[in-house]
Structure formats: structure tokens, C-alpha cells
Design a protein around this motif. Structure first.
Motif, short mmCIF file in Angstrom:
data_model
loop_
_atom_site.label_atom_id
_atom_site.label_comp_id
_atom_site.label_asym_id
_atom_site.label_seq_id
_atom_site.Cartn_x
_atom_site.Cartn_y
_atom_site.Cartn_z
N THR A 1 2.33 -3.00 -41.77
CA THR A 1 2.18 -3.60 -40.45
C THR A 1 2.82 -4.97 -40.39
N HIS A 2 2.97 -5.43 -39.16
CA HIS A 2 3.26 -6.83 -38.91
C HIS A 2 2.51 -7.22 -37.65
N LEU A 3 2.36 -8.50 -37.42
CA LEU A 3 1.64 -8.97 -36.25
C LEU A 3 2.63 -9.45 -35.21
N ASN B 1 -1.46 -8.83 -32.69
CA ASN B 1 -1.77 -7.41 -32.76
C ASN B 1 -0.95 -6.74 -33.86
N ALA B 2 -1.58 -5.82 -34.57
CA ALA B 2 -0.91 -5.10 -35.65
C ALA B 2 -0.11 -3.93 -35.09
N HIS B 3 1.04 -3.66 -35.69
CA HIS B 3 1.89 -2.54 -35.31
C HIS B 3 2.45 -1.89 -36.56
N LEU C 1 -2.04 2.89 -39.55
CA LEU C 1 -0.66 2.40 -39.49
C LEU C 1 0.21 2.81 -40.67
#
Length: 158
Positions: free
Chosen positions: A5-7, A12-14, A75
């Protein structure tokens, strides 16, 4: 940026976009230890557990878990796994079974989570199949011991 993930600007995480990454051979190996009573280990090794072949069942459970990691870990990318091995090394002197799970893929993201999930579920299956005779079993020392491939290269735990 982590593997999964990244923010964004709002925190928000994606799921990480791996579309620009190269497909490479990747592998990861995880290990854990299941501690039990000597009588429990004897039941497993002699094939006398009431629920059946403990090692074979735990092996299948670990392989299935590796393939379903993306359904369990938020994720995580679904991967076309090319190989999963789950091996068991009993130690009668210590009354333990060391579980080792190795996962391989040709892909754009690593398989660390898949190997850790396979190892965890194999250990949980050992516990489940023997809990009636040994509720005090312990699952310990789950860890990534090796990973190869990808941008970050080779890792071996000390």
C-alpha cells in the motif's frame, strides 16, 4: 512505499500500482515452530491422530492458504503462484515441528505474505488436528527467512 500500500494526501491506503514494474522470478520462505507434548508428536509421526494424516492435511492447508492470501490480507495483490512447498521437520528431542513454506512466482510483486500465510495456516492446522489431545501447543517464531527477486534483491534473515 511498501509492497502492498501507499497513503494518498488524505492518508487513505490504496493497493500499490505495480503496472510499471518488470516481471521477475520471485520467491520467499517463511518458517515457524510448533511446540507440543512428546505424546502429541508421537501421535503425529505414527499417523495415529483421530482426525487423520496431520502432516498431509497441514501441507494442503498451507498450499491453499498461499493461493488465497489476497483474500485474507487487505490490499494484497492476487498472484499467479507457480509453486508452493510446505515442509515439516520434526524434532523428537525438543518435541517440536518446524514448518517451512516457500512460494515462487513470476510476477511484479513479491510473495512474502504468501509464504508467511502458508506457514501460519499449516501451523494452525497442526494445532487444530491435535488440540483434543494437547491444547497447550504453542506456535512460535513465525518469520520470513529468505526472499529473492524484485527491485530490493535478495534478503536472508540472520
Amino acid at each position: 512505499m511498501s509492497r502492498l500500500t501507499h497513503l494518498d494526501a488524505e492518508g487513505n491506503a490504496h493497493m500499490v500500482d505495480v503496472s510499471g514494474k518488470d516481471v521477475t522470478s520471485r520467491s520467499a520462505t517463511a518458517k515457524a515452530l510448533v511446540e507440543m507434548l512428546p505424546a502429541t508428536l508421537a501421535l503425529i509421526l505414527e499417523g495415529k491422530a483421530k482426525k487423520g494424516d496431520v502432516i498431509a492435511t497441514a501441507r494442503i492447508a498451507g498450499i491453499m492458504a498461499a493461493k488465497k492470501t489476497h483474500e485474507l490480507i487487505p490490499l494484497c495483490h492476487p498472484l499467479m503462484i507457480s509453486k508452493v512447498t510446505v515442509d515439516f521437520a520434526p524434532d523428537t528431542a525438543a518435541s517440536t515441528i518446524e514448518v517451512t513454506a516457500t512460494v515462487k512466482v513470476e510476477g511484479k510483486t513479491g510473495v512474502e505474505m504468501e509464504s508467511l500465510t502458508a506457514c501460519s495456516v499449516a501451523c494452525l492446522t497442526l494445532y487444530d488436528m491435535c488440540k483434543a489431545v494437547d491444547r497447550g501447543m504453542k506456535i512460535t517464531n513465525l518469520r520470513l527467512v529468505e526472499k529473492a527477486g524484485g527491485k530490493s534483491g535478495h534478503f536472508t534473515a540472520e
